[in-house]
Design an enzyme around this catalytic site. Structure first.
Site, PDB file in Angstrom:
ATOM      1  CG  ASP A  83      -2.312   0.632   1.135  1.00  0.00           C
ATOM      2  OD1 ASP A  83      -2.538   1.326   0.030  1.00  0.00           O
ATOM      3  OD2 ASP A  83      -2.586   1.014   2.311  1.00  0.00           O
ATOM      4  CG  HIS A 179      -6.165   7.243   3.855  1.00  0.00           C
ATOM      5  ND1 HIS A 179      -5.129   7.844   3.124  1.00  0.00           N
ATOM      6  CD2 HIS A 179      -6.466   6.079   3.156  1.00  0.00           C
ATOM      7  CE1 HIS A 179      -5.028   7.213   1.994  1.00  0.00           C
ATOM      8  NE2 HIS A 179      -5.677   6.041   1.891  1.00  0.00           N
ATOM      9  N   GLY A 180      -8.748   6.720   7.397  1.00  0.00           N
ATOM     10  CA  GLY A 180      -9.079   6.992   8.927  1.00  0.00           C
ATOM     11  C   GLY A 180     -10.640   6.984   9.258  1.00  0.00           C
ATOM     12  CG  HIS A 207      -6.901   4.481  -1.504  1.00  0.00           C
ATOM     13  ND1 HIS A 207      -5.790   4.024  -0.844  1.00  0.00           N
ATOM     14  CD2 HIS A 207      -7.083   4.037  -2.752  1.00  0.00           C
ATOM     15  CE1 HIS A 207      -4.740   3.560  -1.443  1.00  0.00           C
ATOM     16  NE2 HIS A 207      -5.486   3.362  -2.822  1.00  0.00           N
ATOM     17  CG  ASN A 229      -7.203   0.243  -0.655  1.00  0.00           C
ATOM     18  OD1 ASN A 229      -7.296  -0.850  -1.724  1.00  0.00           O
ATOM     19  ND2 ASN A 229      -6.050   0.938  -0.966  1.00  0.00           N
TER      20      ASN A 229
END
Ligand code: 13P
Length: 281
Positions: A83, A179-180, A207, A229
């Site tokens: 990644d 992300h997160g 993502h 992802n």
């Protein structure tokens, strides 16, 4: 099993059939086993991905060796992917160590530099039978050592240029996911996803899968997203499983039972995602 298909073939197959392959960030052998077991129980192909941090922690060769038997003996096609990697030399090390696929994240660079770095990695990877993912635009949030305070949606023209010039096999356009853990509901560019899904020859990667709604996943997958992802959800599941053991058996001190509790929690979360991603058109 030793997969007789490649990761690219699996992504193309998913795209054509209207489902997506889940790509889950593993961080140790327990999480890797849980991801493979979840995929086997669902009868779906799966991607185990590793952050640069995880590879650095174990060492590329050690980690590839540790996972080799698991991947080879899986009853579904199972692949190893690197990644977000900002360093072409590091990605080459993973190619040499046995990864099936690597991501070059040069999204913070100019488009020219992004193309050049991705292309250098792609040329090397392709010569070794390995595939490459690239990123265009900037995906917001923190993914271990990769942090972006502010995202930048990809532009269609840039995506087409990147897809054509970088020799990338699949690409991750920033369409508004992060992300997160989301602090507010993300504003997603479905029009861009739709256009790229229709016009790009390469499969598209999403993502920031943690805590998107089932409806969002299903809609994006129907537009052509072929790889999704998920990372943060696994970190939470692993730690939650560990805490459950400590809470329920404060006096036991059995490391295998501790592992088992993490494993069960991870497998359940991964299965839930795979079943959502498998819901084709
Ligand atoms: P999340 O941590 O939000 O699930 O994102 C995962 C990801 O996109 C890894 O590249």
């Amino acid at each position: 099993m030793m997969s007789d298909t490649t990761i690219l073939q699996e992504l193309n197959r998913a795209r054509e059939a209207g489902y997506a392959v889940g790509a889950f960030n593993i961080f140790d052998y327990t999480s890797a086993r849980a991801v493979v077991a979840a995929a086997e129980e669902c009868g779906k192909p799966v991607i185990l991905q590793t952050s640069v941090g995880t590879v650095t922690y174990y060492g590329a060769r050690e980690l590839a060796e540790m996972l080799r038997y698991l991947l080879k003996s899986a009853k579904v096609p199972a692949f190893l992917h690197l990644d977000h990697c900002r360093d072409v030399a590091f990605a080459k090390t993973c190619v040499d160590a046995g990864w099936d696929s690597v991501m070059i994240d040069a999204s913070a660079q100019s488009i020219e530099r992004n193309i050049a770095m991705t292309r250098e990695a792609a040329d090397y990877a392709h010569a070794h039978g390995v595939y490459v993912e690239g990123e265009i635009g900037v995906i917001e949030g923190v993914e271990e050592e990769i942090a972006a305070d502010q995202g930048k949606h990809a532009e269609a023209a840039e995506c087409f240029r990147f897809a054509q010039e970088s020799r990338v096999d699949y690409l991750a356009p920033a369409i508004g996911t992060a992300h997160g853990v989301y602090t507010a509901s993300p504003k997603l560019n479905f029009d861009l996803a739709e256009r790229l899904g229709r016009e790009l020859s390469q499969p598209i990667v999403l993502h920031g899968g943690t805590r998107l709604t089932e409806e969002t996943f299903t809609r994006l997958i129907s537009l052509g997203i072929a790889k999704v992802n998920v990372s943060t959800a696994l970190k939470h599941a692993g730690i939650d499983g560990a805490q459950k053991y400590i809470r329920e058996k404060p006096e036991e001190y059995n490391p295998l039972h501790f592992d088992e509790s993490m494993y069960a929690s991870l497998k359940e979360v991964v299965k839930r995602h795979i079943l959502i991603f498998a819901n084709g058109r």
